[in-house]
Each structure stands twice: as C-alpha cells, then as structure tokens.
Design an enzyme around this catalytic site. Structure first.
Site, mmCIF file in Angstrom:
data_model
loop_
_atom_site.group_PDB
_atom_site.id
_atom_site.type_symbol
_atom_site.label_atom_id
_atom_site.label_comp_id
_atom_site.label_asym_id
_atom_site.label_seq_id
_atom_site.Cartn_x
_atom_site.Cartn_y
_atom_site.Cartn_z
ATOM 1 N N ASN A 25 -7.377 33.769 -22.689
ATOM 2 C CA ASN A 25 -8.246 33.888 -23.857
ATOM 3 C C ASN A 25 -8.144 32.699 -24.807
ATOM 4 O O ASN A 25 -8.940 32.574 -25.731
ATOM 5 C CB ASN A 25 -7.956 35.193 -24.605
ATOM 6 N N ARG A 96 -18.719 36.486 -20.487
ATOM 7 C CA ARG A 96 -19.069 36.603 -21.896
ATOM 8 C C ARG A 96 -18.621 35.372 -22.690
ATOM 9 O O ARG A 96 -19.300 34.947 -23.629
ATOM 10 C CB ARG A 96 -18.402 37.866 -22.435
ATOM 11 N N CYS A 120 -17.253 41.217 -18.408
ATOM 12 C CA CYS A 120 -16.878 42.599 -18.091
ATOM 13 C C CYS A 120 -17.783 43.565 -18.847
ATOM 14 O O CYS A 120 -18.151 43.317 -19.992
ATOM 15 C CB CYS A 120 -15.440 42.881 -18.527
ATOM 16 N N ARG A 125 -21.025 45.565 -26.075
ATOM 17 C CA ARG A 125 -20.575 44.184 -26.309
ATOM 18 C C ARG A 125 -21.682 43.280 -26.833
ATOM 19 O O ARG A 125 -22.078 42.296 -26.203
ATOM 20 C CB ARG A 125 -19.980 43.581 -25.034
ATOM 21 N N PRO A 126 -22.225 43.600 -27.995
ATOM 22 C CA PRO A 126 -23.280 42.770 -28.570
ATOM 23 C C PRO A 126 -22.738 41.428 -29.066
ATOM 24 O O PRO A 126 -21.524 41.234 -29.121
ATOM 25 C CB PRO A 126 -23.785 43.608 -29.746
ATOM 26 N N ASP A 128 -24.083 40.212 -32.046
ATOM 27 C CA ASP A 128 -24.719 40.124 -33.363
ATOM 28 C C ASP A 128 -23.856 39.424 -34.416
ATOM 29 O O ASP A 128 -24.375 38.746 -35.302
ATOM 30 C CB ASP A 128 -25.155 41.521 -33.849
ATOM 31 N N VAL A 340 -11.225 49.269 -29.980
ATOM 32 C CA VAL A 340 -11.910 47.971 -29.916
ATOM 33 C C VAL A 340 -13.179 48.031 -29.049
ATOM 34 O O VAL A 340 -14.254 47.646 -29.500
ATOM 35 C CB VAL A 340 -10.962 46.854 -29.417
HETATM 36 C C1 UD1 Z 1 -11.967 38.599 -26.874
HETATM 37 C C2 UD1 Z 1 -11.187 38.468 -25.579
HETATM 38 C C3 UD1 Z 1 -11.034 39.827 -24.904
HETATM 39 C C4 UD1 Z 1 -10.395 40.810 -25.883
HETATM 40 C C5 UD1 Z 1 -11.162 40.858 -27.207
HETATM 41 C C6 UD1 Z 1 -10.458 41.702 -28.263
HETATM 42 C C7 UD1 Z 1 -11.765 36.227 -24.856
HETATM 43 C C8 UD1 Z 1 -12.423 35.378 -23.844
HETATM 44 N N1 UD1 Z 1 -11.886 37.561 -24.702
HETATM 45 O O1 UD1 Z 1 -13.250 39.101 -26.527
HETATM 46 O O2 UD1 Z 1 -10.199 39.682 -23.750
HETATM 47 O O3 UD1 Z 1 -10.394 42.105 -25.304
HETATM 48 O O4 UD1 Z 1 -11.282 39.513 -27.744
HETATM 49 O O5 UD1 Z 1 -9.158 41.257 -28.472
HETATM 50 O O6 UD1 Z 1 -11.105 35.740 -25.758
HETATM 51 N N2 UD1 Z 1 -18.568 42.909 -31.376
HETATM 52 C C9 UD1 Z 1 -19.800 43.180 -31.915
HETATM 53 N N3 UD1 Z 1 -20.638 42.130 -32.156
HETATM 54 C C10 UD1 Z 1 -20.281 40.838 -31.877
HETATM 55 C C11 UD1 Z 1 -19.011 40.570 -31.334
HETATM 56 C C12 UD1 Z 1 -18.164 41.639 -31.097
HETATM 57 O O7 UD1 Z 1 -20.138 44.339 -32.172
HETATM 58 O O8 UD1 Z 1 -21.090 39.928 -32.126
HETATM 59 C C13 UD1 Z 1 -17.662 44.019 -31.079
HETATM 60 C C14 UD1 Z 1 -17.350 44.121 -29.580
HETATM 61 O O9 UD1 Z 1 -18.345 44.842 -28.883
HETATM 62 C C15 UD1 Z 1 -16.020 44.820 -29.607
HETATM 63 C C16 UD1 Z 1 -15.351 44.245 -30.864
HETATM 64 O O10 UD1 Z 1 -16.404 43.747 -31.682
HETATM 65 O O11 UD1 Z 1 -16.197 46.195 -29.761
HETATM 66 C C17 UD1 Z 1 -14.352 43.138 -30.599
HETATM 67 O O12 UD1 Z 1 -14.961 42.082 -29.896
HETATM 68 P P1 UD1 Z 1 -14.456 40.577 -30.002
HETATM 69 O O13 UD1 Z 1 -13.242 40.513 -30.853
HETATM 70 O O14 UD1 Z 1 -15.608 39.728 -30.377
HETATM 71 O O15 UD1 Z 1 -14.053 40.294 -28.492
HETATM 72 P P2 UD1 Z 1 -14.457 39.055 -27.592
HETATM 73 O O16 UD1 Z 1 -14.356 37.798 -28.379
HETATM 74 O O17 UD1 Z 1 -15.680 39.350 -26.824
#
Ligand code: UD1
Length: 430
Positions: A25, A96, A120, A125-126, A128, A340
């Site tokens: 990550n 992603r 995954c 997983r939006p 926004d 999460v």
């Molecule tokens: C990163 C990690 C992943 C880890 C996650 C949480 C990488 C490549 N991946 O994923 O392994 O499980 O952090 O520690 O670093 N969300 C929204 N809108 C957005 C972005 C996120 O609603 O624009 C939500 C997601 O659906 C989720 C939560 O916020 O429920 C956390 O997501 P986020 O912290 O952004 O995870 P990633 O960066 O995708």
C-alpha cells in the site's frame, strides 16, 4: 483444464525468523508519485506482486522507462519522457490504486483523463472523496461515460484552500496531496488519513523537495513548490505481511520472529494478540537507528477477543480476514466489527465450509471458537480473503485447496515461500 489453486496442508507449529518486503500500500502510490519528477529515481524494497507490475505497465504506457530488478527488489524509474496524461480503461480497470495517478498527472500536465478504477470488490468503493476534493482545490471535472476528464483551474481563488474529509480516506488523502505539492499556494487537508503508508509517501515527497507539514488533529498542510527532483527511497516494510506472518505463528501455536517489522506501526494489533494470551516481544534488532522486530510466542489455548476495524491507528481492515481465521480456533467467543468496507466478509462462507462457527449481524461477525477446522475446497474473492483461507488451511486437518490465486499474487511477494520457511506446507499449482 484444472484451475490454478493454492494447496495448503496442515502444518506443524511454525517457527523461525523471516523478513518483510516493502509495503504494497506504500509502493503503489509511491510509484505513481514519481510522475511528479523528471528523471531517474530508485526505489528499494519493492515487492514483486502483480499490483506492482500493473503500476509499472501504467507508467510505461504513459512514457516512463522502468527497470525492475526482482532479485534485489529494486525498481529504477525514469520519468523524463512521460508525455501522456490519459490512461487506458484496460489498465485502470486492473486495480483501484490506478486512480492515484490522477493527482500527479494533474500536477505535471494541468490535465488528466482516466477511466474509473477497478480492484477488489469490497462494497461500493466510490471515489467521491477524490473527485469532490479535487473540485474544491481547483480542478474542473467532467464525467464522460467511463472516463473522468479533469483540468486545473489556475485562477487565484484556488490559491489557498482548505478541504476537510468526512472520512480519512487513504487514497483521497494521497491523491490530493500529490496534486497540492506542485500547486501554487497552500492546501490544508483536514481529517487526513495518517496510515504509515501515507507517512512513507510524505517522506518521499519531502525528499523530492515538497513542503508538507503534518500537524495535530490529522491536518496536513502542503505549500506548493515549483519543481520536484528524482530521489532514492526505501519502501517501508509491509505491516500487513508482518501481521499475517504473526497470525500464522499464532494459529499454529508456534514461535515466529519478523525481523524488520516496525512495532510502533502495529500497536493495536499487537495488543489484541497479547489479549488472546500470546507472548509478544518487540525491538530486538536495529535498522536505521530504530529498534525493530517482533516475535510471537503463541500459547496453545488462546482466548477469544473483540476487534473493531478503523482508520489507523485502529485495527487495520486489511488484517481483519486473517484475524478472523485465527479466531475460529480460540477458546470462547470473539466479535469482529468491520467499519471500513461494507463488503469485507466474503471469507466467512468459506471459513464456514471448514467447520467454523460464525454468524453475521450487520457489520459484526460473532465467532464461536471450535476445536478443529477441516481442509476443503475454497474460493478466494479478494486479496485479504485469499490470505485468510491460506492461514486457516495451515491449521486445518487434511488439505485445503484455494482458488482465486490471482488475488494472492496481487498482494504478496513470495509469502508462501516465507510461510514454508517457517514450516508451513503450501504449494501453488498454476
Ligand atoms: C487503501 C488500501 C487498502 C485499505 C484501505 C483502508 C491501497 C492501495 N489500498 O484503500 O488496502 O484496505 O486503504 O485502510 O493503499 N471511500 C468513499 N469515497 C472515496 C474513497 C473512499 O466512500 O472517494 C470509502 C471506501 O469505500 C471505504 C472507506 O472510504 O469504505 C476507506 O477507503 P480508503 O481509505 O479510501 O481506502 P483505499 O485508499 O481505497
């Protein structure tokens, strides 16, 4: 033709010492951050996982020159000739983390055209937070079918901006920060994610010449500079791989040392292992002037526990699935609350096939410990689920066959080899 699968046979108590490769990550976003520079950078401790190979093909497609010395885990990237700012959907769809090129492309070219990312399937997983964040800090965004077209508005009204996240998203924090480092003025990100991998990104950006201040209250302040320079950087060790190896030690009742694990990045996880009754020792080795290393000396009759995943420093969601595998074989009842990702319980039906006693209500799983798990045929549906099923297989009677091997390959570099070094019995049939 038979599908590829991972064959895991019941293993003796795992014991011995292993080392971690760099964090998946951290490395994906760090490869993307090199777009901010023009020239040759060197990354050390880079895992040879399929997600890293996808990120390399993304960079190559944009015009970057990449050499990957997989034997020494060294990646050399020359970004001088990157000339494109659009990424093909077939590349974006693979994971992603491809969305993380948007910030650097906008910073370098003032424009980016990317497709919606894949990865995954963990709930909706939006993206926004990324999109709304970019809009707030001066990017015009238009969604056109599967494409996101974006362009920087250079007017003065976006010179000094503050953006607060409703939720400390790892990816959105990283993406916005990578845009802000070359944007004139000051960008303040409030309720930012402060995972160790985000801090590793801050460290490499700072080495490049970026001005980033991380203050109390999870506030990141970025003061834009004109230019960033190529660098040499060693990726931090993978705390999630460390957690997996320690869980493998716990579930088999063994004694495992992870030599370069950083204990300060894993407090909540280590406290939970202690609460189960396991003995944990930390800081037996030195690396770059820091005490590193974690040993688990597992007890035979561990207790059930309660965990709740959340943004760092809470319990990592990426260790929830392998943790649940371990909790299937404890004394008493455990509770796992996933806060999460709403769809991160896909390993449960598979663990149930092995004889575990798990029930789910909303986002909480209740696990009643059983004496034995039974090997059978299982399907892995995401990276961490593949890991949970392999871990469960180490302690289950007979043989466990796990399909969905591409998920295992996305997240881990030679993890099966390390588990076998400790006494595991894992074979991959491809
Ligand atoms: C990163 C990690 C992943 C880890 C996650 C949480 C990488 C490549 N991946 O994923 O392994 O499980 O952090 O520690 O670093 N969300 C929204 N809108 C957005 C972005 C996120 O609603 O624009 C939500 C997601 O659906 C989720 C939560 O916020 O429920 C956390 O997501 P986020 O912290 O952004 O995870 P990633 O960066 O995708």
């Amino acid at each position: 033709m038979q599908a590829s699968y991972i064959l895991v046979k019941k293993s003796a108590e795992l014991s011995g010492t292993v080392e971690l490769v760099g964090a998946k990550n951290a490395v994906l976003v760090i490869i993307s951050s090199l777009i901010l520079t023009k020239g040759r950078s060197v990354l050390e401790n880079v895992p040879n996982s399929s997600d890293v190979l996808h990120m390399i093909s993304l960079l190559t497609d944009l015009g970057g020159q990449v050499e990957f010395d997989t034997q020494h885990n060294r990646l050399i990237v020359d970004t001088s000739d990157i000339s494109k700012f659009d990424v093909k959907p077939e590349i974006m769809n693979k994971m992603r983390a491809s969305i993380l090129v948007m910030g650097p492309l906008l910073a370098r070219f003032g424009m980016a055209k990317v497709a919606f990312p894949g990865g995954c399937v963990l709930g909706a997983r939006p993206i926004d937070y990324h999109i709304n964040g970019f809009k707030k800090i001066g990017v015009k965004i238009e969604e056109n079918g599967c494409y996101i077209n974006s362009e920087v508005d250079t007017s003065d009204k976006f010179k000094n901006v503050r953006i607060s996240f409703e939720y400390p998203s790892v990816g959105a924090t990283e993406n916005l920060m990578m845009f802000a480092v070359l944007k004139p003025g000051q960008t303040v990100i409030i309720n930012a994610a402060l995972e160790p991998e985000v801090l590793d990104l801050i460290e490499i950006l700072t080495k490049m010449g970026a001005k980033i201040d991380c203050g109390p209250g999870a506030i990141i302040t970025v003061t834009g500079v004109d230019k960033l320079n190529p660098v040499k950087h060693e990726i931090i060790p993978d705390r999630l791989e460390a957690g997996t190896l320690l869980i493998a030690g716990a579930i088999t009742g063994g004694q495992v040392t992870v030599k370069n694990a950083v204990p300060e990045q894993m407090d909540m996880f280590l406290d939970k292992l202690r609460e189960m009754g396991h003995e944990i020792e930390t800081g037996m080795f030195q690396h770059n002037g820091k005490a590193v290393g974690i040993t688990i000396n597992a007890i035979k009759n561990p207790q059930g526990i309660r965990i709740k995943t959340g943004p760092y420093p809470a319990y990592p969601t990426d260790l929830q699935a392998p943790t649940m595998a371990m909790l299937c074989l404890t004394n008493g009842t455990s509770y796992v609350e996933e806060t999460v990702f709403e769809n991160r319980f896909m390993h449960i039906p598979e663990l149930q096939k092995m004889g575990s006693q798990i029930s789910v209500k909303g986002n909480t799983a209740t696990i009643r410990g059983v004496d034995e798990l039974y090997g059978t045929k299982l399907i892995a549906t995401d990276i961490r689920a593949s890991c949970a099923l392999v871990i469960a297989g180490l302690a289950a009677t007979g043989s466990t066959e796990v399909t969905g091997i591409q998920h295992w390959r996305r997240g881990y570099d030679k993890l099966e080899y390390k588990l076998n070094l400790l006494g595991g019995n894992i074979e991959i049939f491809d």
